[in-house]
Design a protein around this motif. Structure first.
Motif, PDB file in Angstrom:
ATOM      1  N   ALA A 234       0.853  -1.190   0.000  1.00 36.91           N
ATOM      2  CA  ALA A 234       0.000   0.000   0.000  1.00 36.91           C
ATOM      3  C   ALA A 234       0.886   1.236   0.000  1.00 36.91           C
ATOM      4  O   ALA A 234       2.033   1.187   0.459  1.00 36.91           O
ATOM      5  N   PRO A 235       0.373   2.361  -0.504  1.00 41.03           N
ATOM      6  CA  PRO A 235       1.158   3.601  -0.468  1.00 41.03           C
ATOM      7  C   PRO A 235       1.279   4.119   0.955  1.00 41.03           C
ATOM      8  O   PRO A 235       0.540   3.693   1.858  1.00 41.03           O
ATOM      9  N   VAL A 236       2.224   5.039   1.160  1.00 45.00           N
ATOM     10  CA  VAL A 236       2.376   5.661   2.471  1.00 45.00           C
ATOM     11  C   VAL A 236       1.053   6.290   2.873  1.00 45.00           C
ATOM     12  O   VAL A 236       0.348   6.896   2.053  1.00 45.00           O
ATOM     13  N   PHE A 256     -10.771 -11.415  13.642  1.00 45.42           N
ATOM     14  CA  PHE A 256      -9.881 -12.160  12.749  1.00 45.42           C
ATOM     15  C   PHE A 256      -8.425 -11.744  12.991  1.00 45.42           C
ATOM     16  O   PHE A 256      -8.145 -10.571  13.246  1.00 45.42           O
ATOM     17  N   PRO A 257      -7.480 -12.662  12.857  1.00 48.11           N
ATOM     18  CA  PRO A 257      -6.068 -12.291  12.904  1.00 48.11           C
ATOM     19  C   PRO A 257      -5.718 -11.321  11.775  1.00 48.11           C
ATOM     20  O   PRO A 257      -6.257 -11.414  10.668  1.00 48.11           O
ATOM     21  N   LEU A 258      -4.792 -10.422  12.070  1.00 49.50           N
ATOM     22  CA  LEU A 258      -4.364  -9.401  11.124  1.00 49.50           C
ATOM     23  C   LEU A 258      -2.986  -9.777  10.598  1.00 49.50           C
ATOM     24  O   LEU A 258      -2.001  -9.792  11.338  1.00 49.50           O
ATOM     25  N   LEU A 259      -2.905 -10.079   9.305  1.00 52.06           N
ATOM     26  CA  LEU A 259      -1.670 -10.508   8.662  1.00 52.06           C
ATOM     27  C   LEU A 259      -1.170  -9.363   7.791  1.00 52.06           C
ATOM     28  O   LEU A 259      -1.799  -9.021   6.787  1.00 52.06           O
ATOM     29  N   ALA A 260      -0.031  -8.749   8.184  1.00 53.90           N
ATOM     30  CA  ALA A 260       0.448  -7.555   7.485  1.00 53.90           C
ATOM     31  C   ALA A 260       1.902  -7.717   7.087  1.00 53.90           C
ATOM     32  O   ALA A 260       2.762  -7.947   7.932  1.00 53.90           O
ATOM     33  N   GLU A 261       2.177  -7.578   5.779  1.00 52.39           N
ATOM     34  CA  GLU A 261       3.561  -7.643   5.338  1.00 52.39           C
ATOM     35  C   GLU A 261       4.223  -6.278   5.438  1.00 52.39           C
ATOM     36  O   GLU A 261       3.564  -5.255   5.679  1.00 52.39           O
ATOM     37  N   THR A 262       5.528  -6.247   5.249  1.00 53.90           N
ATOM     38  CA  THR A 262       6.315  -5.035   5.461  1.00 53.90           C
ATOM     39  C   THR A 262       5.782  -3.853   4.676  1.00 53.90           C
ATOM     40  O   THR A 262       5.702  -2.729   5.180  1.00 53.90           O
ATOM     41  N   THR A 263       5.396  -4.046   3.426  1.00 52.09           N
ATOM     42  CA  THR A 263       5.028  -2.944   2.538  1.00 52.09           C
ATOM     43  C   THR A 263       3.583  -2.477   2.710  1.00 52.09           C
ATOM     44  O   THR A 263       3.122  -1.629   1.962  1.00 52.09           O
ATOM     45  N   SER A 264       2.882  -2.997   3.702  1.00 52.52           N
ATOM     46  CA  SER A 264       1.436  -2.744   3.824  1.00 52.52           C
ATOM     47  C   SER A 264       1.088  -1.463   4.559  1.00 52.52           C
ATOM     48  O   SER A 264      -0.080  -1.068   4.568  1.00 52.52           O
ATOM     49  N   GLN A 265       2.051  -0.823   5.240  1.00 56.93           N
ATOM     50  CA  GLN A 265       1.821   0.323   6.128  1.00 56.93           C
ATOM     51  C   GLN A 265       1.100  -0.080   7.413  1.00 56.93           C
ATOM     52  O   GLN A 265       0.751   0.790   8.221  1.00 56.93           O
ATOM     53  N   PRO A 428       7.623  -6.798  14.063  1.00 59.03           N
ATOM     54  CA  PRO A 428       6.987  -5.483  14.173  1.00 59.03           C
ATOM     55  C   PRO A 428       7.622  -4.666  15.293  1.00 59.03           C
ATOM     56  O   PRO A 428       8.176  -5.214  16.241  1.00 59.03           O
ATOM     57  N   ARG A 429       7.529  -3.361  15.164  1.00 59.15           N
ATOM     58  CA  ARG A 429       8.069  -2.451  16.183  1.00 59.15           C
ATOM     59  C   ARG A 429       6.963  -1.530  16.642  1.00 59.15           C
ATOM     60  O   ARG A 429       6.044  -1.196  15.871  1.00 59.15           O
ATOM     61  N   PRO A 430       7.023  -1.048  17.895  1.00 59.72           N
ATOM     62  CA  PRO A 430       5.921  -0.228  18.413  1.00 59.72           C
ATOM     63  C   PRO A 430       5.839   1.163  17.815  1.00 59.72           C
ATOM     64  O   PRO A 430       4.758   1.739  17.742  1.00 59.72           O
ATOM     65  N   SER A 431       6.962   1.738  17.370  1.00 58.98           N
ATOM     66  CA  SER A 431       6.920   3.095  16.813  1.00 58.98           C
ATOM     67  C   SER A 431       6.649   3.037  15.317  1.00 58.98           C
ATOM     68  O   SER A 431       7.079   2.103  14.634  1.00 58.98           O
ATOM     69  N   PRO A 432       5.950   4.038  14.785  1.00 57.61           N
ATOM     70  CA  PRO A 432       5.537   3.998  13.372  1.00 57.61           C
ATOM     71  C   PRO A 432       6.717   4.144  12.420  1.00 57.61           C
ATOM     72  O   PRO A 432       7.750   4.738  12.743  1.00 57.61           O
ATOM     73  N   LEU A 433       6.534   3.605  11.227  1.00 56.34           N
ATOM     74  CA  LEU A 433       7.547   3.650  10.184  1.00 56.34           C
ATOM     75  C   LEU A 433       6.821   3.595   8.849  1.00 56.34           C
ATOM     76  O   LEU A 433       6.163   2.609   8.533  1.00 56.34           O
ATOM     77  N   GLY A 434       6.888   4.680   8.078  1.00 60.99           N
ATOM     78  CA  GLY A 434       6.300   4.662   6.740  1.00 60.99           C
ATOM     79  C   GLY A 434       7.189   3.869   5.802  1.00 60.99           C
ATOM     80  O   GLY A 434       8.417   3.985   5.855  1.00 60.99           O
ATOM     81  N   VAL A 435       6.600   3.063   4.947  1.00 61.13           N
ATOM     82  CA  VAL A 435       7.371   2.177   4.080  1.00 61.13           C
ATOM     83  C   VAL A 435       7.181   2.571   2.616  1.00 61.13           C
ATOM     84  O   VAL A 435       6.058   2.611   2.118  1.00 61.13           O
ATOM     85  N   LEU A 436       8.291   2.861   1.952  1.00 64.21           N
ATOM     86  CA  LEU A 436       8.297   3.109   0.518  1.00 64.21           C
ATOM     87  C   LEU A 436       8.768   1.842  -0.186  1.00 64.21           C
ATOM     88  O   LEU A 436       9.666   1.153   0.300  1.00 64.21           O
TER      89      LEU A 436
END
Length: 593
Positions: A234-236, A256-265, A428-436
């Motif tokens: 997903a975009p930033v 439901f369980p939440l499955l999120a890959e690195t690029t998903s935001q 995963p980390r607790p602090s936010p990180l926008g992924v490009l």
């Protein structure tokens, strides 16, 4: 025609772009584009960036647009210059990023007569652009408003409803240079006359889920226990509609369980204790026994198709599961068996669906959700044990870069192994990180230029993780990275070539000599003098401690730092194999039901 008519025409075009929201123009050198470059330079509201290489310039503009969500302009001269835009055009098209390509061109009478630096630029990018338009020449009788109309039309089409690249071809006759005095009063008056009434305002439609789609989804969810929410690229996030917040709300409402890959935001950010998050889903679903025991009844996909091979195999093993894809653009169904496509914004749809579902049905996780929680914890426990070694490893690089990136920074991750290593090894980390990312066409080109473009407008640190083959594709873009107004940390995993191919069947199908010659293709380039040539700070590291120290140091100063993280070339595949073998045994021993 006055020698300054070209300039007045170009100024009207640039002023209209600025009024349409364009803020950044990347200018490449050239003669035929002289009127446009000079016009951009004097247009209020435009920031001008320069780049020698058209290919890098286009990726630079693409990186800007990923951050601003506005179309950046990339401008070049005539001939083959515009052809170098093509890789970035394809990525912008596939990932739905607004981009304005402005190619200067010779007049009609110079085409097909062997005039120098002249090719057929009409619809140069074919079906990869959303729209093609000729700017037109300022001939006598041409409407003064024409360039403003073209600019507004181009910017609007780049922004949507399906965002993407737009090509404007601009023909100019000599003389290209303005005459003196400059600006002449008559030209200034013409520009003022055109813009006095303001440019045309365009209201574009919003893509929202229809009530019947929400109703169908809610009905299906309310009768389903074994469901999963899967978040792909997903975009930033937009400030007004963070996808992570919406995905968590939907997971809370459904259970439901939440499955999120690195690029998903969705992967990075503060934990929600009442939501089961399973970031290690690719690793788990690659385990045949786990995938067989966890047959789903319903899959909800948010965003572009997940890049996880484990998830793709999982879908194939459970064809009877209902699968709903929620994405705003395109036909996001590579397996071609989705139950339904909901063409709408994922964040808005998830929020609307969560509101329709109401309070959670249960106060604690179901047995289905709890099994994913426990399996996820097991994966990360084993990953922590397998990542370190006496030397630096690909696993350790991924973990350190993700962990040490500042809160709120932009993390740009390269394709092939880097993005897979982050998914596999970095929890995963607790602090936010926008992924490009460049998961539109999933190429490895233009990564340095794109990160440099992002850094030029982000106002926050940018970290790029990529492989040694990728950096060689874009080495000259270090000249753009050098100018970054914020810390730009480029971490290169030096594992001697394309190690992604070791994970493919070809590695076992040919002998080592042919495999190295035709697939890994290691080029022994010394990156230290390359960085020095472009004025970029450099560090070569081979231990976790050295990487951590160099990374922190790089974040202290604006501008680019290139960190070459040297790892044994044969370590990655062997480490992954050991990890997966031990995980399979542990999953077999554990009672996750």
């Amino acid at each position: 025609m006055s020698p300054n008519d070209h300039l007045a025409w170009a100024e009207t075009f640039m002023a209209a772009l600025a009024s349409a929201g364009v803020r950044d123009v990347v200018v490449c050198p050239g003669s035929r584009s002289t009127p446009l470059a000079l016009a951009a330079d004097v247009t209020e509201g435009l920031r001008i960036h320069t780049a020698v290489d058209e290919r890098a310039a286009a990726f630079f503009a693409l990186g800007q647009a990923r951050v601003t969500r506005l179309p950046s302009v990339v401008l070049c001269t005539s001939g083959t210059a515009g052809a170098h835009f093509m890789p970035a055009v394809i990525e912008a098209s596939q990932s739905h990023v607004p981009l304005l390509l402005v190619t200067a061109d010779r007049p009609w009478e110079a085409v097909d007569v062997a005039a120098p630096q002249t090719i057929d630029q009409t619809k140069l990018f074919g079906a990869h652009v959303r729209f093609f338009v000729e700017l037109g020449l300022p001939d006598p009788g041409a409407p003064r408003e024409a360039p403003a109309r073209v600019a507004i039309h181009a910017a609007t089409r780049a922004l949507g409803p399906d965002p993407g690249p737009v090509h404007v071809n601009a023909r100019f006759r000599k003389p290209l240079e303005p005459s003196q005095p400059w600006p002449e009063p008559a030209r200034a008056t013409r520009l003022t006359d055109v813009l006095r009434r303001g440019t045309t305002r365009v209201f574009t439609p919003r893509i929202t889920a229809p009530p019947e789609a929400l109703e169908a989804l809610a009905a299906r969810i309310s009768h389903t226990e074994r469901g999963l929410i899967v978040c792909g690229p997903a975009p930033v996030d937009r400030p007004d509609a963070p996808l992570r917040e919406a995905a968590v709300a939907l997971a809370r409402a459904t259970g439901f369980p939440l499955l999120a890959e690195t690029t998903s935001q969705v992967r990075f950010g503060s934990a929600a204790p009442d939501v089961v998050a399973c970031a290690a889903f690719d690793t788990l679903l690659r385990d045949a026994a786990f995938a067989a025991r966890h047959a789903p009844d319903l899959l909800l996909e948010l965003g572009a198709p997940p890049t996880s091979q484990g998830y793709a195999d999982y879908i194939g093993k459970h064809p009877t599961a209902a699968r709903y894809v929620i994405a705003p653009h395109g036909w996001n169904d590579p397996s071609q068996d989705a139950t339904a496509l909901v063409l709408a914004d994922p964040a808005e749809t998830a929020h609307a669906l969560a509101a329709r579902l109401g309070p959670p049905r249960r106060s604690s996780p179901s047995a289905w959700a709890e099994s994913f929680r426990r399996a996820d914890a097991l994966v990360w426990s084993l990953a922590e044990a397998h990542a370190p070694a006496a030397h630096l490893t690909e696993a350790a690089v991924a973990r350190i870069v993700v962990t040490a990136s500042p809160a709120g920074a932009l993390f740009s991750v390269g394709n092939s192994l880097p993005v897979r290593d982050v998914d596999l090894w970095a929890p995963p980390r607790p602090s936010p990180l926008g992924v490009l990312h460049q998961r539109g066409a999933s190429g490895i080109d233009g990564l340095v230029a794109s990160a440099a473009g992002a850094a030029s407008v982000a106002g926050r640190p940018v970290v790029l993780l990529l492989g040694d083959t990728s950096v060689l594709h874009d080495l000259t873009s270090l000249s753009l990275a050098r100018r970054a107004p914020v810390p730009l940390v480029v971490v290169v995993v030096q594992n001697q070539g394309g190690r992604i191919f070791e994970r493919l069947p070809i590695a076992r199908a040919v002998d080592v000599e042919r495999f190295d010659k035709y697939f890994t293709m290691h080029e022994p380039v010394d990156l230290a003098p390359a960085a020095a040539a472009f004025g970029v700070r450099f560090a070569r590291v081979a231990t976790e401690h050295a990487l951590g120290r160099a990374f922190v140091e790089a974040l202290r100063t604006a501008g680019a730092t290139l960190i070459e993280a040297v790892v044994p070339p044969d370590d990655g595949r062997a480490r992954v194999t050991r990890f997966r073998t031990e995980l399979s045994a542990a999953l077999a021993r554990e009672d996750l039901s």
